[in-house]
Design an enzyme around this catalytic site. Sequence first.
Site, PDB file in Angstrom:
ATOM      1  N   GLY A  79       0.819  -1.201   0.000  1.00 19.12           N
ATOM      2  CA  GLY A  79       0.000   0.000   0.000  1.00 19.12           C
ATOM      3  C   GLY A  79       0.856   1.255   0.000  1.00 19.12           C
ATOM      4  CB  SER A 106      -1.597  -2.580  -2.944  1.00 11.37           C
ATOM      5  OG  SER A 106      -2.479  -2.299  -1.881  1.00 11.37           O
ATOM      6  CE  LYS A 254       0.224 -10.453   1.109  1.00 12.10           C
ATOM      7  NZ  LYS A 254       0.105  -9.933   2.482  1.00 12.10           N
ATOM      8  CG  HIS A 278      -0.910  -7.600   6.499  1.00  8.80           C
ATOM      9  ND1 HIS A 278      -2.023  -7.932   5.780  1.00  8.80           N
ATOM     10  CD2 HIS A 278      -0.612  -6.329   6.139  1.00  8.80           C
ATOM     11  CE1 HIS A 278      -2.390  -6.915   5.022  1.00  8.80           C
ATOM     12  NE2 HIS A 278      -1.538  -5.931   5.223  1.00  8.80           N
ATOM     13  NE  ARG A 313      13.710  -7.205   5.951  1.00 11.11           N
ATOM     14  CZ  ARG A 313      12.402  -7.486   5.982  1.00 11.11           C
ATOM     15  NH1 ARG A 313      11.902  -8.376   5.105  1.00 11.11           N
ATOM     16  NH2 ARG A 313      11.602  -6.908   6.840  1.00 11.11           N
TER      17      ARG A 313
END
Length: 381
Positions: A79, A106, A254, A278, A313
């Site tokens: 977002g 998104s 999701k 999330h 990462r």
Amino acid sequence: MIIANIADFREAARRRLPHFLFEYVDGGSYAEETLRRNISDLAGIALRQRVLADVADIDLSAELFGRSLAMPVALAPIGLAGMNARRGEVQALRAAEKAGVPFTLSTVSVCPLGEVAGAASKPLWFQLYMIRDRGHMRDLLAQAREAQVSTLVFTVDMPVPGSRYRDVRSGLAGASGLLGDLRRTMQAAMRPGWAWDVGLMGRPHHLGNIAPVLKGRTGLEDFFAWMRANFDPSIHWRDLDFIRSEWSGPLIIKGILDPEDARQAADVGADGIIVSNHGGRQLDGVLSTARALPPIADAVGDRLTVLADGGVRSGLDVVRMLALGAKGVLLGRAWAFALAAGGEAGVAKMLALIDAEMRVAMALTGCTRVSQITRDNLVRG
């Protein structure tokens, strides 16, 4: 600064973005324990190093939902990503296409679906929330079909926004009106490079996909207040019937963290799920993705495609997720940081790093194909 890994992209993003935007991308909910565990639990997964395995020819290619990919990676929905760089979602899409991986737009993007699809040469993925206004949802799904979106990602773990303390302190949440505008403007003024490139030249700044229901507002005055007012907390498994009646293509659910919910997703006919909390931005204290993924893959891995996100990462982390049972991995903060740091070129470099790091991890675990990455590559103990 010299960028060698995703942590460097994060620092470059911190230096470039206004404080309220960096905190939005970087932060999680409550005390951020799950956010930290996403990273630490995944980093703690030990791989079996194998030698003398002839790894001269390594192939990262994979197939997800009928599309051949250069590697089993996709850019997750983020977002407000369009505020990280000028028309940011379009820049990220271009980098993803050049790297041969899917881009997911998104619902609450800055660039609307039409703009992003107009820049695409391949079908993109689109992420949808359950909104109270079902008519607007139908419109969004119609737009997705018209834009030739290939895959719908339906997010189910956000009936209400999580409690994100950083966003309150920074002024993104709970600071509407003149005072909120002033706080954000002052923060933007302290980042002149961003203020020129995005603040002035990157307009319009609004939530493009939901503009019809904003009634003249941009949606940025109090982002979370809008979500609380418009996201539907009554969402239920039966609502998947509504989604399926409007969407016939591949459907990914999701926000799955429990094997029983994974079985429910398979029972209602989902084509895939994303094991996700999330990014630690909803309910703090839940399982990290690395811990939640294996039992879910065991429960439904033969019934649908299991994907995962959270805490990734590096390319090494991608290999760890695959070994834990995922068939593909979505990158979230990694590309958001890279976009803020360097626009399209930053996202392209981040994806090149993921590619290179995956190759090293696969070579040193004796794998030459993605399909060979299994739990046999994990140290038991």
